[in-house]
Scaffold this motif. Sequence first.
Motif, PDB file in Angstrom:
ATOM      1  N   UNK A 112       0.831  -1.211   0.000  1.00  0.00           N
ATOM      2  CA  UNK A 112       0.000   0.000   0.000  1.00  0.00           C
ATOM      3  C   UNK A 112       0.866   1.261   0.000  1.00  0.00           C
ATOM      4  N   UNK A 113       2.001   1.215   0.714  1.00  0.00           N
ATOM      5  CA  UNK A 113       2.923   2.361   0.677  1.00  0.00           C
ATOM      6  C   UNK A 113       3.429   2.596  -0.743  1.00  0.00           C
ATOM      7  N   UNK A 114       3.767   1.521  -1.423  1.00  0.00           N
ATOM      8  CA  UNK A 114       4.247   1.649  -2.799  1.00  0.00           C
ATOM      9  C   UNK A 114       3.141   2.148  -3.720  1.00  0.00           C
ATOM     10  N   UNK A 115       1.931   1.669  -3.498  1.00  0.00           N
ATOM     11  CA  UNK A 115       0.800   2.150  -4.301  1.00  0.00           C
ATOM     12  C   UNK A 115       0.599   3.653  -4.126  1.00  0.00           C
ATOM     13  N   UNK A 116       0.828   4.142  -2.913  1.00  0.00           N
ATOM     14  CA  UNK A 116       0.653   5.584  -2.672  1.00  0.00           C
ATOM     15  C   UNK A 116       1.657   6.412  -3.475  1.00  0.00           C
ATOM     16  N   UNK A 117       2.740   5.762  -3.915  1.00  0.00           N
ATOM     17  CA  UNK A 117       3.741   6.420  -4.759  1.00  0.00           C
ATOM     18  C   UNK A 117       3.502   6.099  -6.232  1.00  0.00           C
ATOM     19  N   UNK A 118       2.336   5.491  -6.515  1.00  0.00           N
ATOM     20  CA  UNK A 118       1.941   5.129  -7.887  1.00  0.00           C
ATOM     21  C   UNK A 118       2.912   4.127  -8.506  1.00  0.00           C
ATOM     22  N   UNK A 119       3.392   3.209  -7.675  1.00  0.00           N
ATOM     23  CA  UNK A 119       4.316   2.180  -8.147  1.00  0.00           C
ATOM     24  C   UNK A 119       3.662   0.812  -8.022  1.00  0.00           C
ATOM     25  N   UNK A 120       3.826  -0.029  -9.075  1.00  0.00           N
ATOM     26  CA  UNK A 120       3.092  -1.281  -9.103  1.00  0.00           C
ATOM     27  C   UNK A 120       3.905  -2.470  -9.615  1.00  0.00           C
ATOM     28  N   UNK A 121       5.174  -2.271  -9.923  1.00  0.00           N
ATOM     29  CA  UNK A 121       5.983  -3.370 -10.469  1.00  0.00           C
ATOM     30  C   UNK A 121       6.612  -4.151  -9.313  1.00  0.00           C
ATOM     31  N   UNK A 122       5.793  -4.888  -8.604  1.00  0.00           N
ATOM     32  CA  UNK A 122       6.190  -5.508  -7.336  1.00  0.00           C
ATOM     33  C   UNK A 122       6.256  -7.027  -7.469  1.00  0.00           C
ATOM     34  N   UNK A 123       7.282  -7.608  -6.864  1.00  0.00           N
ATOM     35  CA  UNK A 123       7.405  -9.051  -6.683  1.00  0.00           C
ATOM     36  C   UNK A 123       7.566  -9.268  -5.179  1.00  0.00           C
ATOM     37  N   UNK A 124       6.771 -10.134  -4.593  1.00  0.00           N
ATOM     38  CA  UNK A 124       6.834 -10.315  -3.144  1.00  0.00           C
ATOM     39  C   UNK A 124       7.659 -11.542  -2.785  1.00  0.00           C
ATOM     40  N   UNK A 125       8.369 -11.442  -1.668  1.00  0.00           N
ATOM     41  CA  UNK A 125       9.261 -12.499  -1.193  1.00  0.00           C
ATOM     42  C   UNK A 125       9.074 -12.623   0.318  1.00  0.00           C
ATOM     43  N   UNK A 126       8.668 -13.805   0.820  1.00  0.00           N
ATOM     44  CA  UNK A 126       8.435 -13.952   2.256  1.00  0.00           C
ATOM     45  C   UNK A 126       9.706 -13.918   3.094  1.00  0.00           C
ATOM     46  N   UNK A 127      10.868 -14.009   2.463  1.00  0.00           N
ATOM     47  CA  UNK A 127      12.123 -13.887   3.207  1.00  0.00           C
ATOM     48  C   UNK A 127      12.482 -15.111   4.029  1.00  0.00           C
ATOM     49  N   UNK A 128      12.520 -16.270   3.381  1.00  0.00           N
ATOM     50  CA  UNK A 128      12.944 -17.477   4.096  1.00  0.00           C
ATOM     51  C   UNK A 128      14.305 -17.236   4.750  1.00  0.00           C
ATOM     52  N   UNK A 129      14.392 -17.539   6.049  1.00  0.00           N
ATOM     53  CA  UNK A 129      15.659 -17.429   6.759  1.00  0.00           C
ATOM     54  C   UNK A 129      16.031 -16.035   7.212  1.00  0.00           C
ATOM     55  N   UNK A 130      15.191 -15.061   6.923  1.00  0.00           N
ATOM     56  CA  UNK A 130      15.474 -13.685   7.333  1.00  0.00           C
ATOM     57  C   UNK A 130      14.539 -13.303   8.485  1.00  0.00           C
ATOM     58  N   UNK A 131      15.009 -13.579   9.696  1.00  0.00           N
ATOM     59  CA  UNK A 131      14.155 -13.348  10.852  1.00  0.00           C
ATOM     60  C   UNK A 131      13.111 -14.441  11.005  1.00  0.00           C
ATOM     61  N   UNK A 132      13.491 -15.662  10.630  1.00  0.00           N
ATOM     62  CA  UNK A 132      12.610 -16.827  10.781  1.00  0.00           C
ATOM     63  C   UNK A 132      13.435 -18.014  11.256  1.00  0.00           C
ATOM     64  N   UNK A 133      12.851 -18.812  12.134  1.00  0.00           N
ATOM     65  CA  UNK A 133      13.515 -20.047  12.536  1.00  0.00           C
ATOM     66  C   UNK A 133      13.058 -21.182  11.626  1.00  0.00           C
ATOM     67  N   UNK A 134      13.540 -22.387  11.890  1.00  0.00           N
ATOM     68  CA  UNK A 134      13.242 -23.526  11.025  1.00  0.00           C
ATOM     69  C   UNK A 134      11.736 -23.772  10.903  1.00  0.00           C
ATOM     70  N   UNK A 135      11.034 -23.712  12.029  1.00  0.00           N
ATOM     71  CA  UNK A 135       9.584 -23.930  12.010  1.00  0.00           C
ATOM     72  C   UNK A 135       8.883 -22.853  11.190  1.00  0.00           C
TER      73      UNK A 135
END
Length: 235
Positions: free
Chosen positions: A182-205
């Motif tokens: 939504x922050x990016x949309x407010x800047x009229x930007x839409x070329x987004x790819x989302x990444x959940x960030x495996x291993x970045x602030x996540x444990x094995x579970x």
Amino acid sequence: MSTKNTEIIANEYSANGKIITFNKPLVMAIVNATPDSFYDGGKYSSAEDVLRDVEEKLNLGADIIDIGAASSRPYAEEIHPDEEWVRLKKILPEVRKKFPKALISVDTYRSEIAERSAKEGADIINDIGGGTLDKNMFKTVAKLNLPYILMHIQGTPQSMQDEPSYNNVSQDVKIELGNRIRELHSLHFNKIIVDPGFGFGKNLEHNFQLLRDLSTLCDLGYPVLAGVSRKGMIN
């Protein structure tokens, strides 16, 4: 309760005159120009080594070459932006020159590096901070108008594995990514790819729950990147 979105908002993005389509899975190959990466730290002694490696990855079927010059492994020492750029400047222009048709992504959480990389021909900005590690990143990518990988992270590379905690990791990550979209949309930007960030602030579970629930990120309406290679969960 969110309504399931069965279609991706955009199935193609433009980038420097190229078209990236998402009607089939794409493979991203990683080039770590860092001395302390997860896997290939110190692998490259010259730009020629990098070019040979990139050529091999493209011949093996890579669709995107992702170049990173600052390690984001847990507890990695943060380097100065000038050092990150010195490393990138040695190889990015050479890769761009030799492989003009290749899709090149630059892995950085710094807006100034993103801007410099775009001037050297980068097609995609891959931000492990998802806009949280540099307050100017969203404005920069909106101005550059290049596809942007919005990754989720809890904390920083220096702190992210210090007992990460969620109520429900899949829902929490989805909500936080939605807020940033939504922050990016407010800047009229839409070329987004989302990444959940495996291993970045996540444990094995957390990692395995995210993997089980990966398809629910499609509800956000954007292509999803899953960076699971060389993560502890694979072992």
